[in-house]
Design an enzyme around this catalytic site. Structure first.
Site, short mmCIF file in Angstrom:
data_model
loop_
_atom_site.label_atom_id
_atom_site.label_comp_id
_atom_site.label_asym_id
_atom_site.label_seq_id
_atom_site.Cartn_x
_atom_site.Cartn_y
_atom_site.Cartn_z
N ALA A 45 0.38 5.44 0.86
CA ALA A 45 -0.46 6.57 1.24
C ALA A 45 0.39 7.83 1.24
CB ALA A 45 -1.06 6.31 2.62
N ASP A 49 -10.23 4.83 13.77
CA ASP A 49 -10.35 4.70 12.31
C ASP A 49 -10.67 3.25 11.96
OD1 ASP A 49 -10.36 5.54 9.71
OD2 ASP A 49 -8.19 5.46 9.45
N ALA A 94 0.86 -1.19 0.00
CA ALA A 94 0.00 0.00 0.00
C ALA A 94 0.89 1.23 0.00
CB ALA A 94 -0.87 0.00 1.25
N ALA A 114 3.26 7.45 4.21
CA ALA A 114 4.15 6.28 4.22
C ALA A 114 3.73 5.25 3.18
CB ALA A 114 4.10 5.63 5.62
N GLN A 115 4.64 4.32 2.90
CA GLN A 115 4.23 3.14 2.13
C GLN A 115 4.67 1.88 2.86
OE1 GLN A 115 5.87 4.33 -1.71
NE2 GLN A 115 7.16 2.52 -1.80
N VAL A 116 3.97 0.78 2.55
CA VAL A 116 4.14 -0.44 3.33
C VAL A 116 4.67 -1.56 2.43
CG1 VAL A 116 2.94 -2.18 4.72
CG2 VAL A 116 2.27 0.22 4.90
#
Length: 423
Positions: free
Chosen positions: A115, A271, A113, A118-120
Protein backbone atom coordinates in the site's frame (compact mmCIF):
# COMPACT_ATOMS: atom_id res chain seq x y z
CA UNK A 1 22.42 18.61 7.67
CA UNK A 2 19.28 16.48 8.12
CA UNK A 3 16.99 19.53 8.13
CA UNK A 4 18.65 20.88 4.93
CA UNK A 5 18.22 17.52 3.21
CA UNK A 6 14.57 17.30 4.39
CA UNK A 7 14.02 20.86 3.16
CA UNK A 8 15.39 19.94 -0.29
CA UNK A 9 13.24 16.80 -0.39
CA UNK A 10 10.23 18.91 0.60
CA UNK A 11 10.92 21.45 -2.16
CA UNK A 12 11.35 18.60 -4.67
CA UNK A 13 8.02 17.09 -3.53
CA UNK A 14 6.18 20.41 -4.00
CA UNK A 15 7.76 20.58 -7.50
CA UNK A 16 6.47 17.05 -8.24
CA UNK A 17 2.99 18.02 -7.02
CA UNK A 18 2.96 21.17 -9.17
CA UNK A 19 4.03 19.14 -12.22
CA UNK A 20 1.21 16.55 -11.79
CA UNK A 21 -1.35 19.34 -11.26
CA UNK A 22 0.05 21.20 -14.27
CA UNK A 23 -0.30 18.09 -16.46
CA UNK A 24 -3.92 17.63 -15.38
CA UNK A 25 -4.55 21.33 -16.17
CA UNK A 26 -3.01 21.03 -19.63
CA UNK A 27 -5.09 17.92 -20.44
CA UNK A 28 -8.20 19.78 -19.29
CA UNK A 29 -7.32 22.80 -21.50
CA UNK A 30 -6.90 20.49 -24.52
CA UNK A 31 -10.35 19.02 -24.10
CA UNK A 32 -9.78 15.90 -21.93
CA UNK A 33 -12.55 16.76 -19.45
CA UNK A 34 -13.81 13.89 -17.31
CA UNK A 35 -16.37 14.76 -14.56
CA UNK A 36 -14.66 16.80 -11.81
CA UNK A 37 -14.90 14.08 -9.09
CA UNK A 38 -13.24 11.55 -11.43
CA UNK A 39 -10.56 14.02 -12.53
CA UNK A 40 -9.81 14.73 -8.87
CA UNK A 41 -9.62 11.00 -7.99
CA UNK A 42 -7.27 10.26 -10.93
CA UNK A 43 -5.07 13.25 -10.00
CA UNK A 44 -4.96 12.12 -6.35
CA UNK A 45 -3.90 8.62 -7.44
CA UNK A 46 -1.03 10.06 -9.54
CA UNK A 47 0.10 12.19 -6.57
CA UNK A 48 0.61 9.09 -4.38
CA UNK A 49 0.53 8.29 -0.66
CA UNK A 50 -0.96 11.40 0.97
CA UNK A 51 -3.52 12.06 -1.70
CA UNK A 52 -4.63 8.40 -1.90
CA UNK A 53 -5.19 8.57 1.87
CA UNK A 54 -6.98 11.89 1.42
CA UNK A 55 -9.22 10.23 -1.21
CA UNK A 56 -10.03 7.44 1.24
CA UNK A 57 -10.77 10.04 3.92
CA UNK A 58 -13.27 11.67 1.53
CA UNK A 59 -14.83 8.24 0.80
CA UNK A 60 -15.34 7.58 4.53
CA UNK A 61 -16.68 11.07 5.36
CA UNK A 62 -20.17 11.55 3.94
CA UNK A 63 -20.72 14.17 6.65
CA UNK A 64 -17.95 16.39 5.22
CA UNK A 65 -18.06 16.04 1.44
CA UNK A 66 -20.66 16.10 -1.38
CA UNK A 67 -22.23 12.77 -2.31
CA UNK A 68 -20.73 12.54 -5.84
CA UNK A 69 -17.20 12.91 -4.41
CA UNK A 70 -17.82 10.37 -1.62
CA UNK A 71 -19.06 7.86 -4.22
CA UNK A 72 -16.23 8.48 -6.72
CA UNK A 73 -13.53 8.13 -4.04
CA UNK A 74 -14.92 4.74 -2.95
CA UNK A 75 -12.79 3.59 -5.92
CA UNK A 76 -9.59 5.17 -4.54
CA UNK A 77 -7.68 1.94 -3.96
CA UNK A 78 -4.59 2.01 -1.81
CA UNK A 79 -2.58 -0.45 -3.88
CA UNK A 80 0.82 0.77 -5.01
CA UNK A 81 3.75 -0.96 -6.72
CA UNK A 82 5.93 -2.87 -4.26
CA UNK A 83 9.50 -1.77 -3.56
CA UNK A 84 12.41 -4.19 -4.15
CA UNK A 85 13.00 -6.62 -1.28
CA UNK A 86 16.55 -5.27 -0.84
CA UNK A 87 15.13 -1.87 0.21
CA UNK A 88 12.71 -3.48 2.69
CA UNK A 89 15.45 -5.74 4.07
CA UNK A 90 17.67 -2.71 4.75
CA UNK A 91 14.83 -0.99 6.70
CA UNK A 92 14.15 -4.16 8.74
CA UNK A 93 17.88 -4.47 9.53
CA UNK A 94 18.12 -0.78 10.59
CA UNK A 95 15.01 -1.03 12.77
CA UNK A 96 16.07 -4.29 14.48
CA UNK A 97 19.57 -2.95 15.17
CA UNK A 98 20.96 -6.47 14.67
CA UNK A 99 21.36 -8.99 11.83
CA UNK A 100 18.03 -10.20 10.38
CA UNK A 101 19.19 -13.84 10.73
CA UNK A 102 19.18 -13.43 14.52
CA UNK A 103 15.39 -12.89 14.47
CA UNK A 104 13.81 -14.42 11.36
CA UNK A 105 14.47 -17.91 9.96
CA UNK A 106 13.15 -16.73 6.60
CA UNK A 107 11.30 -13.81 4.96
CA UNK A 108 9.37 -14.21 1.71
CA UNK A 109 10.85 -11.63 -0.71
CA UNK A 110 7.51 -11.38 -2.59
CA UNK A 111 5.17 -9.11 -0.57
CA UNK A 112 1.68 -10.27 0.44
CA UNK A 113 0.43 -6.69 -0.09
CA UNK A 114 1.76 -3.25 -0.91
CA UNK A 115 0.00 0.00 0.00
CA UNK A 116 1.09 3.64 -0.03
CA UNK A 117 2.51 3.69 3.51
CA UNK A 118 3.80 0.13 3.98
CA UNK A 119 4.21 -3.29 2.46
CA UNK A 120 3.69 -6.64 4.13
CA UNK A 121 5.93 -9.73 3.92
CA UNK A 122 5.28 -13.23 5.25
CA UNK A 123 8.08 -14.59 7.46
CA UNK A 124 8.96 -17.19 10.06
CA UNK A 125 10.65 -16.46 13.38
CA UNK A 126 13.68 -18.45 14.55
CA UNK A 127 11.37 -19.82 17.25
CA UNK A 128 9.13 -21.28 14.49
CA UNK A 129 6.05 -19.02 14.51
CA UNK A 130 4.47 -17.88 11.22
CA UNK A 131 4.36 -14.07 11.17
CA UNK A 132 3.83 -11.12 8.86
CA UNK A 133 6.12 -8.07 8.91
CA UNK A 134 4.56 -4.73 8.05
CA UNK A 135 7.40 -2.47 6.83
CA UNK A 136 7.03 1.27 6.39
CA UNK A 137 8.26 2.50 3.01
CA UNK A 138 11.25 4.87 3.07
CA UNK A 139 10.58 8.65 3.04
CA UNK A 140 6.82 8.24 3.61
CA UNK A 141 6.66 10.47 6.71
CA UNK A 142 8.56 13.28 5.02
CA UNK A 143 6.26 13.16 1.98
CA UNK A 144 3.15 13.13 4.20
CA UNK A 145 4.32 16.11 6.25
CA UNK A 146 5.30 18.14 3.18
CA UNK A 147 2.01 17.38 1.42
CA UNK A 148 -0.12 18.03 4.50
CA UNK A 149 1.62 21.33 5.30
CA UNK A 150 1.08 22.36 1.67
CA UNK A 151 -2.62 21.34 1.89
CA UNK A 152 -3.06 23.13 5.24
CA UNK A 153 -1.60 26.34 3.83
CA UNK A 154 -3.82 26.08 0.72
CA UNK A 155 -6.88 25.48 2.95
CA UNK A 156 -6.11 28.57 5.08
CA UNK A 157 -5.70 30.72 1.95
CA UNK A 158 -9.01 29.39 0.55
CA UNK A 159 -10.79 30.13 3.85
CA UNK A 160 -9.47 33.70 3.78
CA UNK A 161 -10.62 34.17 0.18
CA UNK A 162 -13.99 32.47 0.73
CA UNK A 163 -15.02 32.95 4.39
CA UNK A 164 -18.28 31.04 3.80
CA UNK A 165 -16.22 27.84 3.69
CA UNK A 166 -15.04 28.31 7.26
CA UNK A 167 -18.13 26.57 8.73
CA UNK A 168 -16.97 23.35 7.08
CA UNK A 169 -13.47 24.43 8.22
CA UNK A 170 -11.18 23.07 5.52
CA UNK A 171 -8.08 23.61 7.64
CA UNK A 172 -9.78 21.70 10.49
CA UNK A 173 -10.40 18.80 8.09
CA UNK A 174 -6.74 18.85 6.99
CA UNK A 175 -5.64 18.86 10.65
CA UNK A 176 -7.88 15.83 11.31
CA UNK A 177 -6.39 14.05 8.26
CA UNK A 178 -2.88 14.92 9.46
CA UNK A 179 -3.61 13.45 12.91
CA UNK A 180 -5.01 10.18 11.52
CA UNK A 181 -2.27 9.78 8.89
CA UNK A 182 0.61 10.43 11.25
CA UNK A 183 -0.97 7.87 13.61
CA UNK A 184 -0.97 5.37 10.74
CA UNK A 185 2.78 6.00 10.33
CA UNK A 186 3.43 5.08 13.95
CA UNK A 187 3.34 1.28 14.20
CA UNK A 188 3.85 1.48 17.98
CA UNK A 189 0.34 2.99 18.14
CA UNK A 190 -1.02 0.20 15.93
CA UNK A 191 0.74 -2.43 18.09
CA UNK A 192 -0.88 -0.86 21.15
CA UNK A 193 -4.32 -0.91 19.44
CA UNK A 194 -3.86 -4.64 18.80
CA UNK A 195 -2.93 -5.28 22.45
CA UNK A 196 -5.92 -3.26 23.72
CA UNK A 197 -8.29 -5.13 21.38
CA UNK A 198 -6.91 -8.54 22.41
CA UNK A 199 -7.39 -7.52 26.08
CA UNK A 200 -10.97 -6.47 25.33
CA UNK A 201 -11.65 -9.91 23.76
CA UNK A 202 -10.07 -11.59 26.78
CA UNK A 203 -12.01 -9.54 29.34
CA UNK A 204 -15.33 -10.11 27.54
CA UNK A 205 -14.56 -13.90 27.38
CA UNK A 206 -14.90 -13.80 23.61
CA UNK A 207 -13.23 -16.95 22.23
CA UNK A 208 -14.95 -16.73 18.84
CA UNK A 209 -12.99 -13.69 17.62
CA UNK A 210 -9.30 -12.81 17.69
CA UNK A 211 -6.70 -10.24 16.59
CA UNK A 212 -3.02 -10.86 15.76
CA UNK A 213 -0.51 -11.19 18.59
CA UNK A 214 2.29 -8.58 18.32
CA UNK A 215 5.92 -9.73 18.71
CA UNK A 216 7.25 -6.67 20.51
CA UNK A 217 10.91 -7.71 20.50
CA UNK A 218 10.91 -7.32 16.69
CA UNK A 219 8.50 -4.39 16.31
CA UNK A 220 9.37 -0.67 16.25
CA UNK A 221 7.83 2.57 15.02
CA UNK A 222 8.53 1.52 11.41
CA UNK A 223 8.20 -2.28 11.43
CA UNK A 224 5.46 -4.37 12.99
CA UNK A 225 5.82 -8.14 13.39
CA UNK A 226 2.52 -9.92 14.06
CA UNK A 227 1.07 -13.40 14.15
CA UNK A 228 0.08 -14.54 10.66
CA UNK A 229 -3.56 -15.54 10.21
CA UNK A 230 -4.48 -18.26 7.72
CA UNK A 231 -8.02 -17.86 6.46
CA UNK A 232 -10.31 -16.21 3.93
CA UNK A 233 -12.10 -12.83 3.72
CA UNK A 234 -15.51 -12.69 5.38
CA UNK A 235 -17.26 -12.34 2.01
CA UNK A 236 -15.79 -15.54 0.48
CA UNK A 237 -18.93 -17.62 1.08
CA UNK A 238 -17.73 -20.86 -0.56
CA UNK A 239 -14.47 -21.03 1.44
CA UNK A 240 -16.20 -19.99 4.67
CA UNK A 241 -18.45 -23.04 4.40
CA UNK A 242 -15.30 -25.18 4.60
CA UNK A 243 -14.09 -23.38 7.77
CA UNK A 244 -17.29 -22.53 9.61
CA UNK A 245 -20.41 -24.67 9.57
CA UNK A 246 -22.73 -21.66 9.64
CA UNK A 247 -21.75 -18.45 7.75
CA UNK A 248 -24.67 -16.61 9.39
CA UNK A 249 -23.38 -17.51 12.86
CA UNK A 250 -19.89 -16.30 11.83
CA UNK A 251 -21.31 -12.97 10.70
CA UNK A 252 -23.24 -12.58 13.98
CA UNK A 253 -19.97 -13.21 15.90
CA UNK A 254 -18.19 -10.49 13.87
CA UNK A 255 -21.04 -7.99 14.37
CA UNK A 256 -21.52 -8.70 18.10
CA UNK A 257 -17.75 -8.37 18.69
CA UNK A 258 -17.68 -5.02 16.89
CA UNK A 259 -20.83 -3.71 18.64
CA UNK A 260 -19.42 -4.75 22.05
CA UNK A 261 -16.22 -2.79 21.30
CA UNK A 262 -18.26 0.43 20.99
CA UNK A 263 -18.99 0.42 24.71
CA UNK A 264 -16.39 -1.91 26.23
CA UNK A 265 -13.18 -1.06 24.35
CA UNK A 266 -11.24 2.24 24.13
CA UNK A 267 -11.96 2.39 20.39
CA UNK A 268 -13.80 0.67 17.55
CA UNK A 269 -12.21 -0.79 14.40
CA UNK A 270 -12.94 1.92 11.82
CA UNK A 271 -12.22 0.00 8.63
CA UNK A 272 -14.11 -3.33 8.65
CA UNK A 273 -13.98 -3.88 4.87
CA UNK A 274 -13.82 -7.53 3.80
CA UNK A 275 -10.00 -7.60 3.62
CA UNK A 276 -9.78 -6.72 7.33
CA UNK A 277 -12.26 -9.36 8.56
CA UNK A 278 -11.12 -12.94 8.08
CA UNK A 279 -12.61 -16.32 8.84
CA UNK A 280 -9.75 -18.46 10.16
CA UNK A 281 -9.30 -22.19 9.56
CA UNK A 282 -10.60 -22.95 13.05
CA UNK A 283 -13.81 -20.96 12.35
CA UNK A 284 -12.90 -17.91 14.48
CA UNK A 285 -13.30 -14.37 13.12
CA UNK A 286 -9.98 -12.52 12.81
CA UNK A 287 -9.92 -8.71 12.95
CA UNK A 288 -6.78 -7.36 11.28
CA UNK A 289 -5.24 -3.95 10.43
CA UNK A 290 -5.78 -1.59 13.35
CA UNK A 291 -4.17 1.43 11.64
CA UNK A 292 -7.52 3.26 11.57
CA UNK A 293 -9.63 3.24 14.73
CA UNK A 294 -12.41 5.53 15.94
CA UNK A 295 -13.11 6.78 19.43
CA UNK A 296 -16.58 7.86 20.44
CA UNK A 297 -17.57 9.62 23.67
CA UNK A 298 -20.15 7.77 25.82
CA UNK A 299 -22.73 10.59 25.49
CA UNK A 300 -22.37 10.56 21.67
CA UNK A 301 -22.72 6.77 21.63
CA UNK A 302 -25.89 7.03 23.75
CA UNK A 303 -27.32 9.40 21.11
CA UNK A 304 -26.21 7.13 18.22
CA UNK A 305 -27.81 4.16 19.98
CA UNK A 306 -31.08 6.15 20.37
CA UNK A 307 -30.81 7.13 16.68
CA UNK A 308 -30.55 3.44 15.61
CA UNK A 309 -33.45 2.46 17.90
CA UNK A 310 -35.57 5.26 16.40
CA UNK A 311 -34.67 4.17 12.83
CA UNK A 312 -35.74 0.60 13.72
CA UNK A 313 -39.24 1.63 14.72
CA UNK A 314 -39.64 4.54 12.28
CA UNK A 315 -39.88 7.16 15.07
CA UNK A 316 -39.03 10.40 13.23
CA UNK A 317 -39.14 12.65 16.33
CA UNK A 318 -36.73 10.22 18.05
CA UNK A 319 -34.41 10.27 14.99
CA UNK A 320 -34.47 14.08 14.91
CA UNK A 321 -33.81 14.40 18.67
CA UNK A 322 -30.85 11.96 18.47
CA UNK A 323 -29.39 13.72 15.40
CA UNK A 324 -29.47 17.04 17.25
CA UNK A 325 -27.59 15.46 20.17
CA UNK A 326 -24.98 13.92 17.83
CA UNK A 327 -24.47 17.06 15.74
CA UNK A 328 -22.59 20.24 16.57
CA UNK A 329 -24.59 23.39 15.95
CA UNK A 330 -24.37 27.13 16.38
CA UNK A 331 -28.09 27.70 16.70
CA UNK A 332 -31.10 25.92 18.17
CA UNK A 333 -32.68 23.33 15.87
CA UNK A 334 -36.40 22.55 15.76
CA UNK A 335 -37.02 18.85 16.46
CA UNK A 336 -40.45 19.04 14.77
CA UNK A 337 -39.16 20.64 11.56
CA UNK A 338 -36.28 18.14 11.30
CA UNK A 339 -38.65 15.21 12.03
CA UNK A 340 -41.00 16.43 9.28
CA UNK A 341 -38.13 16.53 6.74
CA UNK A 342 -37.07 12.98 7.74
CA UNK A 343 -40.68 11.79 7.39
CA UNK A 344 -40.82 13.29 3.87
CA UNK A 345 -37.54 11.55 2.99
CA UNK A 346 -39.05 8.18 4.00
CA UNK A 347 -42.22 8.92 2.00
CA UNK A 348 -40.11 9.62 -1.09
CA UNK A 349 -38.21 6.35 -0.53
CA UNK A 350 -41.41 4.33 -0.21
CA UNK A 351 -42.50 5.65 -3.59
CA UNK A 352 -39.08 4.73 -5.08
CA UNK A 353 -39.20 1.02 -4.14
CA UNK A 354 -42.10 -0.86 -5.78
CA UNK A 355 -43.11 -3.97 -3.78
CA UNK A 356 -43.33 -6.38 -6.70
CA UNK A 357 -39.73 -6.01 -7.97
CA UNK A 358 -37.14 -8.35 -6.34
CA UNK A 359 -34.60 -6.44 -4.27
CA UNK A 360 -30.96 -6.82 -5.35
CA UNK A 361 -28.17 -6.88 -2.73
CA UNK A 362 -26.09 -4.17 -4.42
CA UNK A 363 -29.19 -2.02 -4.84
CA UNK A 364 -29.97 -2.42 -1.11
CA UNK A 365 -26.44 -1.31 -0.28
CA UNK A 366 -26.75 1.76 -2.51
CA UNK A 367 -30.10 2.57 -0.92
CA UNK A 368 -28.73 2.39 2.64
CA UNK A 369 -25.78 4.56 1.56
CA UNK A 370 -28.09 7.08 -0.05
CA UNK A 371 -30.54 7.14 2.87
CA UNK A 372 -27.77 7.87 5.40
CA UNK A 373 -26.24 10.55 3.18
CA UNK A 374 -29.65 12.13 2.61
CA UNK A 375 -30.27 12.11 6.39
CA UNK A 376 -26.92 13.82 6.96
CA UNK A 377 -27.75 16.38 4.26
CA UNK A 378 -31.15 17.09 5.88
CA UNK A 379 -29.41 17.52 9.26
CA UNK A 380 -26.89 19.91 7.72
CA UNK A 381 -29.77 21.84 6.12
CA UNK A 382 -30.97 22.48 9.70
CA UNK A 383 -27.54 23.82 10.74
CA UNK A 384 -26.16 20.57 12.20
CA UNK A 385 -22.54 19.61 11.57
CA UNK A 386 -21.73 15.96 12.37
CA UNK A 387 -18.41 14.80 13.87
CA UNK A 388 -16.31 12.51 11.67
CA UNK A 389 -16.64 9.66 14.19
CA UNK A 390 -20.36 9.57 13.31
CA UNK A 391 -19.46 9.16 9.62
CA UNK A 392 -16.95 6.41 10.48
CA UNK A 393 -19.60 4.61 12.53
CA UNK A 394 -22.16 4.87 9.73
CA UNK A 395 -19.63 3.53 7.24
CA UNK A 396 -19.01 0.39 9.36
CA UNK A 397 -22.79 -0.14 9.62
CA UNK A 398 -22.91 0.00 5.82
CA UNK A 399 -20.15 -2.64 5.56
CA UNK A 400 -22.05 -4.94 7.92
CA UNK A 401 -25.26 -4.31 6.00
CA UNK A 402 -23.40 -5.48 2.86
CA UNK A 403 -22.19 -8.66 4.63
CA UNK A 404 -25.74 -9.47 5.78
CA UNK A 405 -26.90 -9.36 2.13
CA UNK A 406 -24.07 -11.73 1.10
CA UNK A 407 -23.95 -14.17 4.03
CA UNK A 408 -27.42 -14.06 5.58
CA UNK A 409 -29.94 -12.54 3.15
CA UNK A 410 -32.87 -13.87 5.22
CA UNK A 411 -31.69 -12.23 8.45
CA UNK A 412 -33.56 -9.20 9.83
CA UNK A 413 -30.77 -7.25 11.55
CA UNK A 414 -33.17 -5.19 13.68
CA UNK A 415 -35.26 -8.12 14.90
CA UNK A 416 -32.71 -10.93 15.28
CA UNK A 417 -32.43 -11.90 18.96
CA UNK A 418 -28.83 -13.12 18.53
CA UNK A 419 -27.55 -9.63 17.71
CA UNK A 420 -26.62 -7.35 20.61
CA UNK A 421 -26.53 -4.14 18.63
CA UNK A 422 -27.17 -1.63 21.35
CA UNK A 423 -25.86 -3.24 24.54
Amino acid sequence: MGSVSNGLKGAFRIGQTASVLGRAGVNWAFGDRPPVPRLLRETFESLGATYIKLGQFIASSPTFFPKEYVEEFQGCLDRTPSLPFGVMKRIIRQELGRPIEEVYAEIDPIPLASASIAQVHAARLLTGEDVVIKVQKPGVENILLTDLNFLYLSARILETLAPKLSWTSLSGIVEEIQRTMMEECDFIKEANNLKVFRNFLNETHNDDATAPLVYENCSTRRILTMERFHGVPLTDLESIRGYAKDPERTLITAMNTWFASLTQCEFFHADVHAGNLMVLRDGRVGFIDFGIVGRIRPDTWAAVSDFISAVMVGNFEGMADAMIRIGITRESVSVDALAEDLRNLYRRMDRMVPDEIPYQADQAEDDVNNILMDMVKIGEGHGLHFPREFALLLKQFLYFDRYVHILAPEMDVFMDERLNMLH
